[in-house]
Write a protein that holds these residues in place. Structure first.
Motif: not given
Length: 730
Positions: A549-560
């Protein structure tokens, strides 16, 4: 000139200069300089927050060939409905972790065989405001009581008691003796269930980075469980073979048969088909099938009201409602997996042959040793990320007890040293595949006796040795134009510290990893610098799920996220398929103490979601994979395909798979890469014993971040076409 005339001329001049008619005769105008040219203002990025703009990736699921591009936000996962739920949350102003909660909730409904809130998860999170990456561990953990045995495959006193409602597991069984083979009945029983960590880790990250209320993130999943979701082609394949399918051991299945729940290491005994397991049969299988092998037809609507009810409790009461020892969720789970309701029974048939294996006619019942108190004491933890510079990118990934992060950085380190970028024929050609499989073989041989829960031994110091430049140089020197017959793990003589047990009570999860000085200097130069087997196929399962996921604020998340093997313990409680993560502990074998069974311990895992940054410190890739033991090879493949070969991320994800995780070169059967086997054998010295075709079903998902002329990000979402996923964004 007369005085009057002179006065009139003077007055006239004064009026001209002073603009008579109201001006001050004592003030004189100053000539105006030309107005300066306006200074160009840099363009301002405007992010749109509008759920109606969310668009699914073209061709998804199964038919996606090109990633979807967007400039605002992006979600990708192994189920298109889950990705849509996540995009909706982002478009309403939510953050990446807000969306991850919604995505996981839907995955638990639509992919009950892969993940859910009764499983474990790890999260790699980039916070754009602080430009820091944080890694969080929500792996499932062993209960406090383990029965005093060294692994879950040994009988405890309770198992051999004839009182209190328990029966002998096997005739003549004694405490401490084997209940079943390592990949036999025990893996699919209450004994294999670990304390779930997924909700705890989601809650932990949400407390720091959430923007939306927790209770606003569950309604899509609840509605899907109540109104129904379809039997997907991929879910169907986990239950029944319809073509060239493979079991979790990579062995081809007979067309038109139910998928056996387990197989012993020799392949001479297989478990009953999954549709014979009562909980799977009741919700997901065809009640009219007399053979008890066939699932519901693809497209059939499936409802799960008990799961909807569980999620309502979690929605309204938060993660605390899930972990409350006195609450209905914990009570339901423990009642189902432990106690006298499941007297010990583990009956294995006499072995057949690999060509004609014996099929078990009974389903094991081996009670869990977990209590309700184990839920109340579970904690998700933050750990320092594992960091390495590879091919000009700085990669942040999961530390131990994930071995996936170690193998990812180790494999990429070897391939960088062997100049795989310029391998003859390019990525996908025989020379490259030879190098890639040799690197994976070395990486996996080394990690097996090194990686485990770092609270229980000197894992971090040993991992640092494996990833040191000197050690990687030495291991790369072993890679030649000829495949090695066998791979021997490095040891003390090679600079790897000896195993040393430690006291888990004194372990600091944020303790700094020992990173080589050269690597520390390289990482510090980045603007995004952060906190600093017993038996073949024992960890090779084509399951689990991944989201990016990359949100509208520029944060990124990778989750397994995972319930471990397909369908977990094959037990449903409170609507949830529960995990069988304890089967990831190693059997009691000398030299494997690092991953031995112990109270509260977390077994190692291949999952390793990652985030990569370029030399300017800009986020460039957010990705991870499902697919069992070969997960780090899938992660490496996607990274090299996109970053090194210049492929569209979707093409890089769809590309054919390879692995060396089981000590041999394995290539994805049924794909063009499998045709390289003859070349590996004739030109690179491989044999039929150490180079084979097998089933390698990956479950990659990721987001590539590119930048336009203004320096604004362009997100390209992609999801593996082998699964029911797809990206959604705009």
């Amino acid at each position: 000139m007369q005085s009057g005339t002179r006065k009139a001329l003077a007055l006239s001049l004064l009026c001209t200069l002073a603009a008579c008619g109201g001006g001050d005769p004592q003030s004189f105008p100053v000539a105006q300089a030309p107005a300066p040219a306006p200074v160009p203002q840099p363009p301002v990025r405007a992010v749109k927050f509008d759920p109606s703009l969310c668009q699914p990736q073209q061709g998804a699921p199964y038919g996606q060939t090109v990633g979807i591009a967007g400039t605002n936000m992006m979600v990708t996962s192994a189920d298109v409905s889950a990705s849509a739920a996540g995009c909706k949350v982002l478009a309403q102003g939510g953050s990446a972790i807000d969306a991850a909660v919604a995505v996981q909730a839907v995955l638990g409904v639509a992919e009950p065989f892969a993940s859910g809130i009764a499983g474990g998860s790890v999260i790699t999170y980039y916070d754009a405001a602080t430009r820091k990456v944080r890694t969080f561990d929500g792996f499932s953990a062993a209960p406090a009581t383990t029965g005093g045995v060294p692994d879950i495959y040994k009988a405890v006193a309770q198992d051999v008691s004839t009182t209190g409602g328990f029966n002998l597991c096997k005739s003549g069984l004694t405490a401490g003796a084997s209940i079943s083979s390592q990949q036999g009945n025990t893996n699919l029983s209450g004994r294999a269930v670990g304390v779930p960590g997924t909700l705890k880790v989601l809650d932990l990250v949400h407390q720091s980075h959430g923007r939306k209320p927790w209770n606003a993130l569950w309604d899509d999943a609840i509605a899907l469980a109540e109104n129904g979701f379809p039997m997907t082609p991929y879910m169907y394949k986990t239950l029944y073979a319809v073509g060239q399918e493979y079991d979790e051991d990579g062995n081809p299945l007979s067309v038109g048969t139910g998928v056996s729940a387990w197989s012993n290491s020799a392949g001479t005994v297989k478990g009953a088909p999954r549709c014979k397991y009562p909980d799977i049969k009741a919700r997901y299988c065809d009640a009219t099938d007399a053979t008890q092998q066939r699932p519901l037809p693809v497209g059939t609507t499936i409802r799960n009201q008990p799961l909807a009810d569980t999620m309502k409790l979690v929605r309204d009461g938060g993660a605390a409602a899930f972990y409350d020892p006195a609450g209905p969720i914990v009570q339901a789970v423990v009642a189902k997996i432990a106690g006298g309701q499941l007297p010990c029974r583990s009956i294995l048939p006499s072995p057949g042959t690999a060509a004609n294996p014996a099929i078990a006619s009974t389903i094991a019942s081996i009670p869990s040793l977990m209590t309700t108190a184990d839920f109340g004491t579970y904690r998700a933890v933050e750990r320092r990320p594992l960091v390495g510079e590879r091919f000009g990118m700085t990669v942040y990934t999961q530390p131990a007890p994930s071995f996936g992060g170690v193998v990812t950085l180790y494999t990429l380190g070897l391939l960088e040293r062997k100049d795989a970028r310029n391998a003859a024929g390019g990525i996908g050609a025989a020379t490259f595949v030879h190098l890639a499989t040799e690197a994976s073989r070395l990486a996996n041989a080394d990690r097996r006796n090194v990686v485990g829960d770092p609270a229980y031994s000197n894992v971090n110091a040993r991992v640092a040795a494996l990833l040191s430049p000197a050690y990687l140089d030495a291991r790369a020197a072993l890679m030649t134009g000829t495949a090695r017959g066998t791979i021997t793990a490095g040891g003390v003589a090679d600079g790897v510290p000896a195993f040393a047990a430690t006291d888990p009570a004194g372990y600091d999860t944020m303790a700094a990893l020992t990173v080589p000085a050269a690597q520390r200097r390289a990482v510090r130069q980045r603007a995004a610098t952060m906190l600093a087997e017993a038996g073949r196929r024992s960890e090779d399962w084509n399951t689990t799920s991944n989201l990016a996921i990359v949100d509208g604020y520029g944060n990124g998340l990778a989750m397994t996220t995972t319930i471990n093997t397909h369908w977990g313990a094959h037990i449903e409680a409170a609507g949830m398929m529960v995990n069988n993560a304890m089967s990831n502990f190693s059997a009691s074998t000398p030299g494997l103490d690092v991953n031995g069974y112990a109270a509260h311990k977390r077994p190692r895992s291949s999952i390793a979601p990652a985030i990569a940054f370029d030399a300017e410190g800009r986020m460039r890739l957010v990705w991870g994979a499902a697919g069992g033991g070969p997960i780090p090879d899938y992660i490496v493949k996607a990274f090299l395909g996109y970053h090194v070969a210049g492929l569209d991320l979707q093409a890089a994800i769809n590309a054919d798979n390879w692995t060396g995780q089981n000590g041999i070169a394995e290539l994805e059967a049924g794909k063009p890469i499998a045709t390289l086997l003859d070349t590996l054998r004739t030109d690179f010295g491989s044999t039929t014993g150490n180079a084979q075709a097998t089933g390698l079903t990956s479950g990659l998902s990721g987001i590539a971040v590119e930048y336009d002329a203004n320096g604004f990000p362009v997100y390209k979402g992609a999801a593996d076409n082998r699964r029911h996923g797809g990206a959604v964004g705009y």
